[in-house]
Write a protein that holds these residues in place. Structure first.
Motif, PDB file in Angstrom:
ATOM      1  N   TRP A  58      24.616  48.381  44.010  1.00 48.71           N
ATOM      2  CA  TRP A  58      25.931  47.871  43.674  1.00 48.71           C
ATOM      3  C   TRP A  58      25.713  46.608  42.861  1.00 48.71           C
ATOM      4  N   ARG A  59      26.716  46.270  42.067  1.00 44.52           N
ATOM      5  CA  ARG A  59      26.652  45.066  41.252  1.00 44.52           C
ATOM      6  C   ARG A  59      28.051  44.571  40.954  1.00 44.52           C
ATOM      7  N   LEU A  60      28.127  43.386  40.404  1.00 45.73           N
ATOM      8  CA  LEU A  60      29.404  42.835  39.975  1.00 45.73           C
ATOM      9  C   LEU A  60      29.553  43.039  38.474  1.00 45.73           C
ATOM     10  N   ALA A  61      30.786  43.202  38.038  1.00 42.28           N
ATOM     11  CA  ALA A  61      31.066  43.378  36.616  1.00 42.28           C
ATOM     12  C   ALA A  61      32.439  42.809  36.309  1.00 42.28           C
ATOM     13  N   THR A  62      32.710  42.642  35.047  1.00 40.79           N
ATOM     14  CA  THR A  62      34.009  42.176  34.579  1.00 40.79           C
ATOM     15  C   THR A  62      34.651  43.278  33.760  1.00 40.79           C
ATOM     16  N   VAL A  63      35.914  43.542  34.014  1.00 36.88           N
ATOM     17  CA  VAL A  63      36.646  44.569  33.270  1.00 36.88           C
ATOM     18  C   VAL A  63      36.905  44.048  31.856  1.00 36.88           C
ATOM     19  N   THR A  64      36.580  44.894  30.869  1.00 34.22           N
ATOM     20  CA  THR A  64      36.801  44.500  29.472  1.00 34.22           C
ATOM     21  C   THR A  64      37.876  45.342  28.792  1.00 34.22           C
TER      22      THR A  64
ATOM     23  N   THR B 210      39.785  55.454  33.859  1.00 33.71           N
ATOM     24  CA  THR B 210      38.511  54.810  33.548  1.00 33.71           C
ATOM     25  C   THR B 210      38.759  53.403  33.008  1.00 33.71           C
ATOM     26  N   ILE B 211      37.697  52.618  33.054  1.00 29.82           N
ATOM     27  CA  ILE B 211      37.732  51.271  32.490  1.00 29.82           C
ATOM     28  C   ILE B 211      36.382  50.995  31.827  1.00 29.82           C
ATOM     29  N   ASP B 212      36.359  50.033  30.935  1.00 32.95           N
ATOM     30  CA  ASP B 212      35.106  49.520  30.384  1.00 32.95           C
ATOM     31  C   ASP B 212      34.765  48.261  31.154  1.00 32.95           C
ATOM     32  N   ILE B 213      33.461  48.057  31.382  1.00 31.14           N
ATOM     33  CA  ILE B 213      33.024  46.873  32.117  1.00 31.14           C
ATOM     34  C   ILE B 213      31.874  46.196  31.396  1.00 31.14           C
ATOM     35  N   SER B 214      31.649  44.953  31.755  1.00 38.53           N
ATOM     36  CA  SER B 214      30.509  44.198  31.278  1.00 38.53           C
ATOM     37  C   SER B 214      29.708  43.756  32.495  1.00 38.53           C
TER      38      SER B 214
ATOM     39  N   ALA C 266      25.670  42.270  34.038  1.00 41.54           N
ATOM     40  CA  ALA C 266      24.559  41.402  33.652  1.00 41.54           C
ATOM     41  C   ALA C 266      23.552  42.151  32.790  1.00 41.54           C
ATOM     42  N   HIS C 267      23.563  43.480  32.851  1.00 38.60           N
ATOM     43  CA  HIS C 267      22.643  44.302  32.069  1.00 38.60           C
ATOM     44  C   HIS C 267      23.271  44.806  30.777  1.00 38.60           C
ATOM     45  N   GLY C 268      24.532  44.434  30.527  1.00 38.91           N
ATOM     46  CA  GLY C 268      25.198  44.847  29.305  1.00 38.91           C
ATOM     47  C   GLY C 268      26.486  45.599  29.572  1.00 38.91           C
ATOM     48  N   PRO C 269      27.162  46.027  28.510  1.00 42.72           N
ATOM     49  CA  PRO C 269      28.438  46.729  28.657  1.00 42.72           C
ATOM     50  C   PRO C 269      28.254  48.188  29.066  1.00 42.72           C
ATOM     51  N   VAL C 270      29.247  48.711  29.783  1.00 48.32           N
ATOM     52  CA  VAL C 270      29.268  50.128  30.161  1.00 48.32           C
ATOM     53  C   VAL C 270      30.673  50.642  29.879  1.00 48.32           C
TER      54      VAL C 270
ATOM     55  N   SER D 160      45.648  48.920  39.928  1.00 51.24           N
ATOM     56  CA  SER D 160      46.135  48.056  38.845  1.00 51.24           C
ATOM     57  C   SER D 160      44.996  47.305  38.169  1.00 51.24           C
ATOM     58  N   PRO D 161      44.101  48.017  37.499  1.00 51.49           N
ATOM     59  CA  PRO D 161      42.997  47.319  36.840  1.00 51.49           C
ATOM     60  C   PRO D 161      43.513  46.437  35.711  1.00 51.49           C
TER      61      PRO D 161
END
Length: 86
Positions: free
Chosen positions: A26-32, A39-43, A45-49, A60-61
């Motif tokens: 598991w990891r933390l990410a920020t919604v972009t 679906t959502i795009d995230i950023s 620490a290893h880059g965007p997904v 409610s993303p």
């Protein structure tokens, strides 16, 4: 001797990469970006997904949400939901 060291180092790197890829985490990410298809795009620490599936409970993303993301050895990503802000 140097050749053996380089070979050993190369094997170590390959083994470490293999172990990292074959484990769930598991990891933390920020919604972009958010989409209406679940679906959502995230950023991370290893880059965007791009186009990561979110759980139904994450209803409610929003861009800039800090989220918990699960990954597995098959390369699947799931966004569990946003963390509470203080």
């Amino acid at each position: 001797m140097v050749r053996r060291t380089r070979t050993a180092d190369a094997f170590t790197r390959v083994a470490q990469k293999s172990v990292q890829q074959d484990t769930a985490s598991w990891r933390l990410a920020t919604v972009t970006a958010t989409y209406t298809d679940g679906t959502i795009d995230i950023s991370t620490a290893h880059g965007p997904v791009a186009k990561v599936r979110r759980m139904k409970s994450y209803t409610s993303p929003a861009v800039n949400d800090l989220v918990v993301v699960l990954t597995n050895a098959d390369g699947n990503w799931v966004v569990v939901g946003a963390l509470a802000t203080s």
